[in-house]
Design a protein around this motif. Structure first.
Motif, PDB file in Angstrom:
ATOM      1  N   ILE A 209       6.613  16.867  -4.042  1.00  0.00           N
ATOM      2  CA  ILE A 209       7.718  16.216  -3.323  1.00  0.00           C
ATOM      3  C   ILE A 209       7.203  15.654  -2.002  1.00  0.00           C
ATOM      4  CG2 ILE A 209       9.953  16.569  -2.196  1.00  0.00           C
ATOM      5  CD1 ILE A 209      10.473  18.758  -4.327  1.00  0.00           C
ATOM      6  N   ALA A 210       6.394  16.444  -1.295  1.00  0.00           N
ATOM      7  CA  ALA A 210       5.816  15.979  -0.031  1.00  0.00           C
ATOM      8  C   ALA A 210       4.939  14.755  -0.266  1.00  0.00           C
ATOM      9  CB  ALA A 210       5.015  17.094   0.626  1.00  0.00           C
ATOM     10  N   ASP A 211       4.114  14.773  -1.297  1.00  0.00           N
ATOM     11  CA  ASP A 211       3.252  13.633  -1.604  1.00  0.00           C
ATOM     12  C   ASP A 211       4.083  12.380  -1.880  1.00  0.00           C
ATOM     13  OD1 ASP A 211       1.025  15.228  -1.353  1.00  0.00           O
ATOM     14  OD2 ASP A 211       0.696  15.456  -3.507  1.00  0.00           O
ATOM     15  N   TYR A 212       5.180  12.561  -2.588  1.00  0.00           N
ATOM     16  CA  TYR A 212       6.032  11.433  -2.946  1.00  0.00           C
ATOM     17  C   TYR A 212       6.660  10.788  -1.705  1.00  0.00           C
ATOM     18  CZ  TYR A 212       9.807   8.746  -5.051  1.00  0.00           C
ATOM     19  OH  TYR A 212      10.666   7.738  -5.408  1.00  0.00           O
ATOM     20  N   TYR A 213       7.163  11.603  -0.796  1.00  0.00           N
ATOM     21  CA  TYR A 213       7.851  11.064   0.383  1.00  0.00           C
ATOM     22  C   TYR A 213       6.924  10.777   1.556  1.00  0.00           C
ATOM     23  CZ  TYR A 213      12.297  11.881  -1.835  1.00  0.00           C
ATOM     24  OH  TYR A 213      13.354  11.825  -2.702  1.00  0.00           O
ATOM     25  N   MET A 214       5.751  11.361   1.552  1.00  0.00           N
ATOM     26  CA  MET A 214       4.855  11.273   2.708  1.00  0.00           C
ATOM     27  C   MET A 214       4.488   9.841   3.083  1.00  0.00           C
ATOM     28  SD  MET A 214       3.429  12.984   5.064  1.00  0.00           S
ATOM     29  CE  MET A 214       3.544  14.642   4.456  1.00  0.00           C
ATOM     30  N   GLU A 215       4.085   9.041   2.116  1.00  0.00           N
ATOM     31  CA  GLU A 215       3.609   7.702   2.458  1.00  0.00           C
ATOM     32  C   GLU A 215       4.703   6.864   3.106  1.00  0.00           C
ATOM     33  OE1 GLU A 215       0.720   5.369   3.357  1.00  0.00           O
ATOM     34  OE2 GLU A 215       0.385   7.232   2.296  1.00  0.00           O
ATOM     35  N   GLY A 216       5.911   6.991   2.633  1.00  0.00           N
ATOM     36  CA  GLY A 216       7.002   6.208   3.207  1.00  0.00           C
ATOM     37  C   GLY A 216       7.469   6.723   4.555  1.00  0.00           C
ATOM     38  N   MET A 217       7.194   7.991   4.831  1.00  0.00           N
ATOM     39  CA  MET A 217       7.726   8.583   6.053  1.00  0.00           C
ATOM     40  C   MET A 217       6.674   8.850   7.137  1.00  0.00           C
ATOM     41  SD  MET A 217      10.550  11.171   4.443  1.00  0.00           S
ATOM     42  CE  MET A 217      11.609  11.247   5.886  1.00  0.00           C
ATOM     43  N   ARG A 218       5.408   8.887   6.775  1.00  0.00           N
ATOM     44  CA  ARG A 218       4.395   9.297   7.745  1.00  0.00           C
ATOM     45  C   ARG A 218       4.259   8.338   8.916  1.00  0.00           C
ATOM     46  NH1 ARG A 218      -1.139  10.115   5.194  1.00  0.00           N
ATOM     47  NH2 ARG A 218       0.126  10.545   3.405  1.00  0.00           N
ATOM     48  N   HIS A 219       4.642   7.102   8.759  1.00  0.00           N
ATOM     49  CA  HIS A 219       4.471   6.121   9.820  1.00  0.00           C
ATOM     50  C   HIS A 219       5.764   5.846  10.583  1.00  0.00           C
ATOM     51  CE1 HIS A 219       0.548   5.576   8.147  1.00  0.00           C
ATOM     52  NE2 HIS A 219       1.062   5.248   6.982  1.00  0.00           N
ATOM     53  N   LEU A 220       6.796   6.638  10.328  1.00  0.00           N
ATOM     54  CA  LEU A 220       8.067   6.440  11.033  1.00  0.00           C
ATOM     55  C   LEU A 220       7.922   6.844  12.498  1.00  0.00           C
ATOM     56  CD1 LEU A 220      10.570   7.889   8.397  1.00  0.00           C
ATOM     57  CD2 LEU A 220      10.076   5.478   8.872  1.00  0.00           C
ATOM     58  N   ASN A 221       8.674   6.186  13.352  1.00  0.00           N
ATOM     59  CA  ASN A 221       8.641   6.507  14.781  1.00  0.00           C
ATOM     60  C   ASN A 221       9.633   7.600  15.151  1.00  0.00           C
ATOM     61  OD1 ASN A 221       6.668   4.579  15.342  1.00  0.00           O
ATOM     62  ND2 ASN A 221       8.196   2.967  15.426  1.00  0.00           N
ATOM     63  N   ARG A 222      10.531   7.921  14.220  1.00  0.00           N
ATOM     64  CA  ARG A 222      11.542   8.954  14.449  1.00  0.00           C
ATOM     65  C   ARG A 222      11.636   9.847  13.224  1.00  0.00           C
ATOM     66  NH1 ARG A 222      16.370   6.772  17.804  1.00  0.00           N
ATOM     67  NH2 ARG A 222      15.328   5.272  19.121  1.00  0.00           N
ATOM     68  N   GLU A 223      12.044  11.092  13.464  1.00  0.00           N
ATOM     69  CA  GLU A 223      12.255  12.027  12.358  1.00  0.00           C
ATOM     70  C   GLU A 223      13.481  11.599  11.559  1.00  0.00           C
ATOM     71  OE1 GLU A 223      10.612  14.907  11.381  1.00  0.00           O
ATOM     72  OE2 GLU A 223       9.046  14.481  12.842  1.00  0.00           O
TER      73      GLU A 223
ATOM     74  N   SER B  63       0.834  -1.217   0.000  1.00  0.00           N
ATOM     75  CA  SER B  63       0.000   0.000   0.000  1.00  0.00           C
ATOM     76  C   SER B  63       0.862   1.256   0.000  1.00  0.00           C
ATOM     77  CB  SER B  63      -0.967   0.000   1.179  1.00  0.00           C
ATOM     78  OG  SER B  63      -0.282   0.165   2.393  1.00  0.00           O
ATOM     79  N   LYS B  64       1.973   1.235   0.720  1.00  0.00           N
ATOM     80  CA  LYS B  64       2.886   2.388   0.722  1.00  0.00           C
ATOM     81  C   LYS B  64       3.478   2.600  -0.667  1.00  0.00           C
ATOM     82  CE  LYS B  64       4.456   1.939   5.508  1.00  0.00           C
ATOM     83  NZ  LYS B  64       5.619   1.631   6.350  1.00  0.00           N
ATOM     84  N   ARG B  65       3.882   1.517  -1.296  1.00  0.00           N
ATOM     85  CA  ARG B  65       4.482   1.624  -2.631  1.00  0.00           C
ATOM     86  C   ARG B  65       3.457   2.073  -3.669  1.00  0.00           C
ATOM     87  NH1 ARG B  65       8.794  -3.407  -3.037  1.00  0.00           N
ATOM     88  NH2 ARG B  65       9.809  -2.967  -1.049  1.00  0.00           N
ATOM     89  N   LEU B  66       2.233   1.626  -3.518  1.00  0.00           N
ATOM     90  CA  LEU B  66       1.175   2.050  -4.424  1.00  0.00           C
ATOM     91  C   LEU B  66       0.962   3.562  -4.316  1.00  0.00           C
ATOM     92  CD1 LEU B  66      -1.078   1.309  -6.429  1.00  0.00           C
ATOM     93  CD2 LEU B  66      -2.563   0.905  -4.464  1.00  0.00           C
ATOM     94  N   ALA B  67       0.915   4.058  -3.094  1.00  0.00           N
ATOM     95  CA  ALA B  67       0.748   5.500  -2.890  1.00  0.00           C
ATOM     96  C   ALA B  67       1.940   6.270  -3.445  1.00  0.00           C
ATOM     97  CB  ALA B  67       0.564   5.809  -1.403  1.00  0.00           C
ATOM     98  N   ALA B  68       3.153   5.749  -3.249  1.00  0.00           N
ATOM     99  CA  ALA B  68       4.354   6.423  -3.761  1.00  0.00           C
ATOM    100  C   ALA B  68       4.382   6.414  -5.283  1.00  0.00           C
ATOM    101  CB  ALA B  68       5.617   5.758  -3.205  1.00  0.00           C
ATOM    102  N   THR B  69       3.937   5.315  -5.884  1.00  0.00           N
ATOM    103  CA  THR B  69       3.906   5.222  -7.343  1.00  0.00           C
ATOM    104  C   THR B  69       2.934   6.235  -7.923  1.00  0.00           C
ATOM    105  OG1 THR B  69       4.473   2.882  -7.264  1.00  0.00           O
ATOM    106  CG2 THR B  69       3.463   3.675  -9.293  1.00  0.00           C
ATOM    107  N   LYS B  70       1.808   6.380  -7.274  1.00  0.00           N
ATOM    108  CA  LYS B  70       0.809   7.358  -7.723  1.00  0.00           C
ATOM    109  C   LYS B  70       1.386   8.773  -7.629  1.00  0.00           C
ATOM    110  CE  LYS B  70      -3.858   8.957  -6.772  1.00  0.00           C
ATOM    111  NZ  LYS B  70      -4.991   8.915  -5.865  1.00  0.00           N
ATOM    112  N   ALA B  71       2.079   9.075  -6.539  1.00  0.00           N
ATOM    113  CA  ALA B  71       2.682  10.396  -6.365  1.00  0.00           C
ATOM    114  C   ALA B  71       3.833  10.611  -7.339  1.00  0.00           C
ATOM    115  CB  ALA B  71       3.169  10.564  -4.926  1.00  0.00           C
ATOM    116  N   GLU B  72       4.555   9.536  -7.676  1.00  0.00           N
ATOM    117  CA  GLU B  72       5.713   9.639  -8.565  1.00  0.00           C
ATOM    118  C   GLU B  72       5.310  10.116  -9.962  1.00  0.00           C
ATOM    119  OE1 GLU B  72       9.473   6.854  -9.985  1.00  0.00           O
ATOM    120  OE2 GLU B  72       7.940   6.041  -8.668  1.00  0.00           O
ATOM    121  N   LYS B  73       4.127   9.729 -10.408  1.00  0.00           N
ATOM    122  CA  LYS B  73       3.663  10.141 -11.725  1.00  0.00           C
ATOM    123  C   LYS B  73       3.484  11.655 -11.804  1.00  0.00           C
ATOM    124  CE  LYS B  73       1.574   5.829 -12.988  1.00  0.00           C
ATOM    125  NZ  LYS B  73       0.768   5.201 -13.963  1.00  0.00           N
TER     126      LYS B  73
END
Length: 170
Positions: free
Chosen positions: A117-131, A97-107
């Motif tokens: 840029i935020a849309d592209y990185y958001m899905e992979g980073m929004r669930h991180l426990n640390r900055e 699901s994360k990769r699907l969201a990133a692929t959609k943003a990548e287009k």
């Protein structure tokens, strides 16, 4: 002796996740039913749907689908009926699901737009426990040459000196 739950065969056909999906499509399934289809079966005491609800309630802060993104294999395995295989299946669905969201943003990715840029990185980073701080290198035509994680910080901050950034860039 009384039964604690209905078996999947005792549930009316139109209420079973597989049959419901086949007739109405996956959009008509609840989150628990969607996960139950992935899990395929429950235990002798719980249906796959009940098992899914237990998984959704596992995280102390994030509930439901969002909670799954914050669970580890070990945490999932604490649930009776979830072993290595099911835990790995669940985490792989999260990653898909994360990769699907990133692929959609990548287009729509354009390094001229902070939002894309935020849309592209958001899905992979929004669930991180640390900055985390990522340094992105791109050429004169705004094509990415390299991405580099330069810092992992705490829950709400990360630090990197300008010197570190310039050393990497040069």
């Amino acid at each position: 002796m009384t039964k604690k739950h209905q078996t999947i065969k005792e549930i009316p056909a139109l209420e079973r996740p597989y049959e419901k999906c086949e007739i109405y499509g996956p959009g008509h399934l609840s989150d628990a039913e969607l996960l139950a289809v992935v899990l395929r079966n429950g235990t002798k005491d719980k249906t796959a749907v009940e098992l899914s609800r237990e998984i959704f309630a596992l995280h102390p802060y994030y509930q439901g689908l969002l909670g799954i993104c914050h669970l580890s294999i070990e945490e999932l395995r604490k649930i009776s009926g979830i072993g290595n295989v099911k835990a790995i299946q669940i985490l792989c669905i999260v990653e898909l699901s994360k990769r699907l969201a990133a692929t959609k943003a990548e287009k729509k990715l354009s390094f001229h737009s902070p939002k894309s840029i935020a849309d592209y990185y958001m899905e992979g980073m929004r669930h991180l426990n640390r900055e985390e701080m990522i340094l992105i290198f791109f050429n004169g035509k705004n094509k990415v040459i390299k991405e580099l994680k330069v810092s992992v910080g705490t829950v709400n901050q990360t630090v990197a000196s300008p010197r570190e950034l310039f050393v990497e860039a040069l």
